[in-house]
Design a protein around this motif. Structure first.
Motif, mmCIF file in Angstrom:
data_model
loop_
_atom_site.group_PDB
_atom_site.id
_atom_site.type_symbol
_atom_site.label_atom_id
_atom_site.label_comp_id
_atom_site.label_asym_id
_atom_site.label_seq_id
_atom_site.Cartn_x
_atom_site.Cartn_y
_atom_site.Cartn_z
ATOM 1 N N THR A 1 4.163 1.334 10.070
ATOM 2 C CA THR A 1 5.448 1.511 10.741
ATOM 3 C C THR A 1 6.330 2.344 9.824
ATOM 4 N N GLY A 2 7.150 3.190 10.371
ATOM 5 C CA GLY A 2 8.012 4.049 9.571
ATOM 6 C C GLY A 2 8.778 5.005 10.460
ATOM 7 N N GLY B 1 13.850 0.514 6.821
ATOM 8 C CA GLY B 1 13.404 -0.484 5.842
ATOM 9 C C GLY B 1 11.885 -0.524 5.744
ATOM 10 N N ARG B 2 11.248 -0.525 6.914
ATOM 11 C CA ARG B 2 9.785 -0.536 6.946
ATOM 12 C C ARG B 2 9.216 0.733 6.315
ATOM 13 N N GLY C 1 6.792 0.828 3.134
ATOM 14 C CA GLY C 1 5.452 1.412 3.280
ATOM 15 C C GLY C 1 5.289 2.712 2.516
ATOM 16 N N ARG C 2 6.202 3.012 1.603
ATOM 17 C CA ARG C 2 6.136 4.299 0.894
ATOM 18 C C ARG C 2 4.857 4.384 0.058
#
Lengths: 209, 209
Positions: B182-183, B199-200, B204-205
């Protein structure tokens, strides 16, 4: 991408007004997931409505197709309002669509008859005077001894253009020509009324004493 | 207020998802105004889709009902993807609905197989694990030698709850369990991304060098 019957269903649903490709897809999958009886009932309600419902030959409101028993013949159907001898034939409320007839009927305040144009002038969509039941309206005014025509088009561009067109056609006839009032809706909030509506409400002001 | 066949059509249309009473009325009158062939085509596309389309007995994607000629028998239908021997049987992408399969297929990036749950957990709507194809998923993982399960539920509450439920069920099995990222959506504007998505995306970076 989809199997042919699914794609066809999506395409057919997508042709309905207000249903975009995503909604069509959603409805199609809903139908596929729903019980077979529900889908059959939906399909047959479409077929039945088309088979049993037609336009009233007088006012172009919706009317039930006369069955053999009720003695209907080549004449075509007449709607309940046109068949009702208690309605006042001298007043004619001209509306765009059958749903507008229902809206007026719900007020319980109108005892005259209706004439449904089956649309409004919209040159961009290819709808000119010939596509509407305007010729039929002129014929009725003559034949039925109408003394007042109430223009009740929608208060939008197409409706206003249609009303203007009818005013031009009828202005030299001896019939009284009226138009429903535009103004602030009952229960509405002045703060949220748009300038145009408020302007019309101001123009249409009337003395109260 | 309406004639019975019209009211019935409005009622049936109003049962479809995303169609309120006003839209149902609008569509009903559209159908009544449209040529009889169009209405017949719409009705028959509903009937045909229900008759010709079923769920794949393996993955519960939509599948065409096998006709007598193609040798289909009591076994039930299989979808095109399940019938394709070139697809990788060891990877299983678990989605909520058949339309999600289409969405993944459109990327052209996935060569594994799918499993459609036919919904997401939603206790308020009475949809528990028994209403979804979860038992069938567990059986397939065992029977088909699946090594990776990709959880691809919708990024909303129901989807997250469903994913958590599956993670709990599968965590002790020897299968690799992954979840789609998710992003921020490609082409989207960071300014308009909501806090949760952003935030997600931050969580998830990943390192780029």
């Amino acid at each position: 991408m989809y199997a042919a019957p699914v794609q066809q269903l999506i395409d057919e649903l997508g042709r309905l007004p207000g249903i975009g490709p995503k909604s069509a897809q959603r409805i199609a999958f809903y139908i596929l997931k729903s019980p077979a009886e529900d889908a059959a009932r939906l399909a047959s309600s479409i077929t039945a409505a088309k088979a049993k419902v037609t336009w009233c030959r007088r006012c172009f409101n919706i009317a039930e197709v006369p069955s053999a028993e009720t003695g209907g013949s080549g004449d075509g159907a007449e709607c309940e309002i046109c068949r009702d001898p208690r309605r006042d034939s001298s007043v004619l409320c001209v509306v765009e669509e059958p749903r507008d007839v229902i809206a007026f009927e719900k007020t319980g305040l109108y005892r005259g008859r209706y004439h449904v144009l089956l649309g409004a002038l919209s040159p961009l969509d290819g709808i000119g005077p010939a596509q509407l039941k305007i010729g039929e309206l002129l014929a009725r005014i003559e034949a039925e001894g109408v003394t007042e025509v109430i223009l009740s088009m929608n208060p939008n561009t197409e409706g206003e253009v249609t009303a203007l067109h009818l005013i031009n056609l009828l202005k030299d006839r001896s019939v009284k020509l009226t138009k429903i009032a535009t103004g602030v809706p009952v229960g509405g909030d002045l703060e949220y009324a748009d300038e145009l509506t408020l302007g019309r409400a101001l123009e249409g002001r009337h003395e109260v004493r």
